[in-house]
Design a protein around this motif. Sequence first.
Motif, PDB file in Angstrom:
ATOM      1  N   ALA A  74     -45.260 -60.242 108.366  1.00 39.17           N
ATOM      2  CA  ALA A  74     -45.594 -60.949 109.610  1.00 39.17           C
ATOM      3  C   ALA A  74     -45.255 -62.430 109.561  1.00 39.17           C
ATOM      4  O   ALA A  74     -44.891 -63.023 110.569  1.00 39.17           O
ATOM      5  CB  ALA A  74     -47.069 -60.757 109.936  1.00 39.17           C
ATOM      6  N   ARG A  75     -45.350 -63.057 108.403  1.00 39.02           N
ATOM      7  CA  ARG A  75     -45.123 -64.488 108.273  1.00 39.02           C
ATOM      8  C   ARG A  75     -45.060 -64.824 106.790  1.00 39.02           C
ATOM      9  O   ARG A  75     -45.209 -63.944 105.933  1.00 39.02           O
ATOM     10  CB  ARG A  75     -46.252 -65.273 108.949  1.00 39.02           C
ATOM     11  N   ALA A  76     -44.837 -66.098 106.496  1.00 40.96           N
ATOM     12  CA  ALA A  76     -44.771 -66.528 105.098  1.00 40.96           C
ATOM     13  C   ALA A  76     -46.091 -67.107 104.608  1.00 40.96           C
ATOM     14  O   ALA A  76     -46.347 -67.124 103.412  1.00 40.96           O
ATOM     15  CB  ALA A  76     -43.656 -67.565 104.920  1.00 40.96           C
ATOM     16  N   GLY A  77     -46.942 -67.597 105.513  1.00 42.33           N
ATOM     17  CA  GLY A  77     -48.199 -68.236 105.120  1.00 42.33           C
ATOM     18  C   GLY A  77     -49.379 -67.296 105.206  1.00 42.33           C
ATOM     19  O   GLY A  77     -49.625 -66.678 106.245  1.00 42.33           O
ATOM     20  N   PHE A  78     -50.119 -67.186 104.112  1.00 39.77           N
ATOM     21  CA  PHE A  78     -51.301 -66.327 104.060  1.00 39.77           C
ATOM     22  C   PHE A  78     -52.411 -67.070 103.326  1.00 39.77           C
ATOM     23  O   PHE A  78     -52.162 -67.885 102.437  1.00 39.77           O
ATOM     24  CB  PHE A  78     -51.001 -65.010 103.340  1.00 39.77           C
ATOM     25  N   HIS A  79     -53.651 -66.741 103.711  1.00 38.02           N
ATOM     26  CA  HIS A  79     -54.807 -67.416 103.132  1.00 38.02           C
ATOM     27  C   HIS A  79     -55.303 -66.692 101.882  1.00 38.02           C
ATOM     28  O   HIS A  79     -55.059 -65.502 101.693  1.00 38.02           O
ATOM     29  CB  HIS A  79     -55.941 -67.498 104.159  1.00 38.02           C
ATOM     30  N   GLN A  80     -56.011 -67.434 101.041  1.00 43.85           N
ATOM     31  CA  GLN A  80     -56.646 -66.826  99.866  1.00 43.85           C
ATOM     32  C   GLN A  80     -57.535 -65.669 100.315  1.00 43.85           C
ATOM     33  O   GLN A  80     -58.336 -65.807 101.229  1.00 43.85           O
ATOM     34  CB  GLN A  80     -57.488 -67.866  99.127  1.00 43.85           C
ATOM     35  N   GLY A  81     -57.398 -64.515  99.656  1.00 45.52           N
ATOM     36  CA  GLY A  81     -58.190 -63.346 100.005  1.00 45.52           C
ATOM     37  C   GLY A  81     -57.628 -62.537 101.152  1.00 45.52           C
ATOM     38  O   GLY A  81     -58.156 -61.467 101.468  1.00 45.52           O
ATOM     39  N   GLU A  82     -56.562 -63.007 101.789  1.00 45.89           N
ATOM     40  CA  GLU A  82     -55.988 -62.289 102.934  1.00 45.89           C
ATOM     41  C   GLU A  82     -55.004 -61.232 102.455  1.00 45.89           C
ATOM     42  O   GLU A  82     -54.467 -61.298 101.343  1.00 45.89           O
ATOM     43  CB  GLU A  82     -55.294 -63.274 103.878  1.00 45.89           C
ATOM     44  N   GLY A  83     -54.730 -60.246 103.282  1.00 47.88           N
ATOM     45  CA  GLY A  83     -53.804 -59.176 102.960  1.00 47.88           C
ATOM     46  C   GLY A  83     -52.433 -59.423 103.561  1.00 47.88           C
ATOM     47  O   GLY A  83     -52.308 -59.817 104.724  1.00 47.88           O
ATOM     48  N   ILE A  84     -51.378 -59.215 102.769  1.00 45.36           N
ATOM     49  CA  ILE A  84     -49.996 -59.296 103.244  1.00 45.36           C
ATOM     50  C   ILE A  84     -49.559 -57.876 103.610  1.00 45.36           C
ATOM     51  O   ILE A  84     -49.425 -57.017 102.739  1.00 45.36           O
ATOM     52  CB  ILE A  84     -49.061 -59.877 102.169  1.00 45.36           C
ATOM     53  N   LYS A  85     -49.358 -57.637 104.881  1.00 48.81           N
ATOM     54  CA  LYS A  85     -48.948 -56.311 105.347  1.00 48.81           C
ATOM     55  C   LYS A  85     -47.426 -56.196 105.248  1.00 48.81           C
ATOM     56  O   LYS A  85     -46.688 -56.906 105.934  1.00 48.81           O
ATOM     57  CB  LYS A  85     -49.418 -56.090 106.785  1.00 48.81           C
ATOM     58  N   VAL A  86     -46.959 -55.295 104.383  1.00 49.50           N
ATOM     59  CA  VAL A  86     -45.531 -55.111 104.130  1.00 49.50           C
ATOM     60  C   VAL A  86     -45.088 -53.795 104.764  1.00 49.50           C
ATOM     61  O   VAL A  86     -45.596 -52.722 104.415  1.00 49.50           O
ATOM     62  CB  VAL A  86     -45.229 -55.095 102.614  1.00 49.50           C
ATOM     63  N   GLU A  87     -44.150 -53.865 105.702  1.00 48.69           N
ATOM     64  CA  GLU A  87     -43.593 -52.675 106.340  1.00 48.69           C
ATOM     65  C   GLU A  87     -42.158 -52.505 105.872  1.00 48.69           C
ATOM     66  O   GLU A  87     -41.332 -53.407 106.044  1.00 48.69           O
ATOM     67  CB  GLU A  87     -43.641 -52.795 107.864  1.00 48.69           C
ATOM     68  N   ALA A  88     -41.871 -51.364 105.272  1.00 51.11           N
ATOM     69  CA  ALA A  88     -40.545 -51.119 104.699  1.00 51.11           C
ATOM     70  C   ALA A  88     -39.997 -49.793 105.200  1.00 51.11           C
ATOM     71  O   ALA A  88     -40.661 -48.757 105.099  1.00 51.11           O
ATOM     72  CB  ALA A  88     -40.613 -51.130 103.172  1.00 51.11           C
ATOM     73  N   SER A  89     -38.786 -49.841 105.752  1.00 47.28           N
ATOM     74  CA  SER A  89     -38.063 -48.625 106.139  1.00 47.28           C
ATOM     75  C   SER A  89     -37.096 -48.311 105.017  1.00 47.28           C
ATOM     76  O   SER A  89     -36.135 -49.065 104.769  1.00 47.28           O
ATOM     77  CB  SER A  89     -37.327 -48.848 107.460  1.00 47.28           C
ATOM     78  N   ILE A  90     -37.334 -47.216 104.293  1.00 48.40           N
ATOM     79  CA  ILE A  90     -36.587 -46.895 103.072  1.00 48.40           C
ATOM     80  C   ILE A  90     -35.738 -45.652 103.312  1.00 48.40           C
ATOM     81  O   ILE A  90     -36.228 -44.627 103.810  1.00 48.40           O
ATOM     82  CB  ILE A  90     -37.554 -46.669 101.891  1.00 48.40           C
ATOM     83  N   GLN A  91     -34.459 -45.749 102.966  1.00 46.27           N
ATOM     84  CA  GLN A  91     -33.532 -44.620 103.043  1.00 46.27           C
ATOM     85  C   GLN A  91     -33.094 -44.255 101.636  1.00 46.27           C
ATOM     86  O   GLN A  91     -32.509 -45.065 100.916  1.00 46.27           O
ATOM     87  CB  GLN A  91     -32.306 -44.993 103.899  1.00 46.27           C
ATOM     88  N   ASN A  92     -33.415 -43.038 101.231  1.00 48.69           N
ATOM     89  CA  ASN A  92     -33.038 -42.551  99.907  1.00 48.69           C
ATOM     90  C   ASN A  92     -31.987 -41.456 100.058  1.00 48.69           C
ATOM     91  O   ASN A  92     -32.301 -40.282 100.250  1.00 48.69           O
ATOM     92  CB  ASN A  92     -34.274 -42.016  99.167  1.00 48.69           C
ATOM     93  N   ARG A  93     -30.729 -41.852  99.997  1.00 48.89           N
ATOM     94  CA  ARG A  93     -29.630 -40.883 100.080  1.00 48.89           C
ATOM     95  C   ARG A  93     -29.041 -40.619  98.707  1.00 48.89           C
ATOM     96  O   ARG A  93     -27.864 -40.283  98.574  1.00 48.89           O
ATOM     97  CB  ARG A  93     -28.553 -41.404 101.032  1.00 48.89           C
ATOM     98  N   SER A  94     -29.887 -40.774  97.684  1.00 46.99           N
ATOM     99  CA  SER A  94     -29.441 -40.537  96.308  1.00 46.99           C
ATOM    100  C   SER A  94     -29.916 -39.167  95.844  1.00 46.99           C
ATOM    101  O   SER A  94     -30.584 -38.427  96.580  1.00 46.99           O
ATOM    102  CB  SER A  94     -29.999 -41.624  95.388  1.00 46.99           C
ATOM    103  N   SER A  95     -29.600 -38.861  94.589  1.00 43.58           N
ATOM    104  CA  SER A  95     -29.961 -37.555  94.025  1.00 43.58           C
ATOM    105  C   SER A  95     -31.272 -37.597  93.255  1.00 43.58           C
ATOM    106  O   SER A  95     -31.648 -36.609  92.627  1.00 43.58           O
ATOM    107  CB  SER A  95     -28.834 -37.079  93.092  1.00 43.58           C
TER     108      SER A  95
END
Length: 687
Positions: free
Chosen positions: A512-533
């Motif tokens: 959501a942003r680069a600045g976060f407060h002590q004790g706050e949660g960083i919400k990471v959303e990742a779209s992952i494509q695994n076209r490997s074996s």
Amino acid sequence: MFQQTIQNFNIHFNSLNERNTVSSGDLVTGHISFELTKQTKITSITMTMKGKAHVHWSSGGGKNRRSYSARLEFFNFKSIILHENSVSGEPTELQPGRHMFPLTCQLPQGDFPSSFQGVHGQIAYTLTVGIHRPWHLSKDFSTQLNFAHRINYNQPELWAPLSGSNNKTLCCLWCASGPISMTVNTEKKAFTPGETVKLICNFSNASSRIITPKVKLQQRQVFYTLSKASRRMCVKDLVSITGHPISAHTSDVHNEIMLTIPSIAPNSITNCSILEVDYFIQVTLSISFASNLTVLIPIILCDTYISAQPPAYSLSPHCLPGTCSAVTQYIMSSDIQIAVGYNPINQSNIFSSGDYITGQVTVELAKEYKIESICVKLKGKAEVKWTENYGQSDSQYYKKEKYFSIKKDLWQANQGNNRVGQGCHVYPFTFQIPAQDLPSSFKGTFGKIQYTLEANLSRSMRIDSKAKAEFTLIYNGNLNSDPSVMAPQHQATAKKMKLFTSGTVGMDVNIARAGFHQGEGIKVEASIQNRSSRAIKPKYCLYRKYSYFAKGKKKVETKDILKEVGEPIPPSAGQTVTRTITIPPDTCVSILNCSILKAEYRLRVYLDVKYAIDPEIKFPIFILPAIQGPDWNHPPAFPNFGFDAFANSDMAGGNSFLQNPMTTGPSAPPYGVQDMYPSLAGFSGKS
């Protein structure tokens, strides 16, 4: 007869201490459990935390009867334990049997009074869990928390001894008997429930009558309306002890009376505007056929044990909120004790540039001394130092950056009058921290940023007596308006696999942003494509980077703060995963405005691929001070149990970026003002 669908509901908390109490800022964890007698649709399970005070009483009778009441709400916030199905939007279906859900919430920071149940009022902290079902009324279950107000145990008046005395002469017409007198001493003022108070009593009975000492522990409850125009007071005797009678014409009777405070006695309450709880030790000499002689000793009951000696202060705050453990440091010799202390301006005990800092220098002398001067300095500085080895020689790198040094004279010899008498002398002072771009307090392996108060007592032909107290300062720049801090961050990467793995893997990551407060949660959303074996795992690492600069050289110190691993993604599959990385509350804030020292942070998101180099993305993270006041709109996240702890908060005061609003400048008291107190116990008096 209909059978209840929800049975055996229970709320369990994990105990934080032996007394099973909680305080402001504590993280409360536990779980709820219940049984369902049939398959049940649940819309949501919510948790509401409330803190409030309420008083009520009546006076008069009949038509003249009047009722008085007042209410205060300290905080009120709501969280979600279980949401409805996020994909379909339909209620969650739970099967018959026993179900358990973890819960967690962080109590807000604030000067909240302790829990109390009195004659005409109460202070209660309640947690209510509501189970919501379609076409049903909410099923609510409540329990109370035992809240204890944390007292600042470094206040000298808490561990200083107390003394009281009284005397009288019995008279009957023209005939008067000898005087009756008593002196009562305690080792300190503050005690904990269950602790034993040692009363040192000296009695003298020069009269012709027998007297009997009696000791009571009294609790005084006072209830007020909001305007304090009306009040109701109740006094209760908690403990009563009767001593041995003292015969007539007896002098210098020394008694030590041990009074044990009940373990269930509530804490003293002085920080609630509509309810107060005080304690007194009443020592009475009961005299036959005459009014009694009484001494009252006020005491404080608190949740933390207070020693009868000055506490051993350890002033090494790491960085910020909640880490500064003392406000006074004592330097003692056989004949002089000197201390410097400051008054906190907020719950977190932190300051910012431009704030006023008030305090006092305390000097205790065993006898009269000639003193040249007493002064106090306000200082701020940064310094770095490290050593590097080059073959058989070592090179040392050192640099210091001075921000300010302000001196204030508290006492000076005047026209030959340089004598200060025996006893305890208190010299108040007021400084304003310079309103400049000051970096936050910091302590690392190779450097530190330090803000101190230093007291100095100077005597002719003697080594100066000194004392120092360190205080915590945070940078008060408005980072909320900085686009680099508040703008969303997005990065993508893809990698073709070789050798033992074929295909490609890639990810597209957003925060959501680069600045976060002590004790706050960083919400990471990742779209992952695994076209490997091969199956791959998303991994997350928050790490710090401390940099030190001196003589054109740079020293870097890195350390992983936390690591987390996501669920595996199978071959030839794509998934969108969300992970919340919670910043530890004691993490140091970012420091970017110091020329010789920097504290930076990175969030590394990478894909763990066997037998291949892991593709990775790094995001710069700015750690900001913990949320405290009304200027910050993002509630901290508590991802471990899948809900936001302060959603829909109605807490008084709201949330803010800065923890200590700038105070208005009080006028400095005259330097000559001194207060005299009894000397501290155990003083040797040697010169």
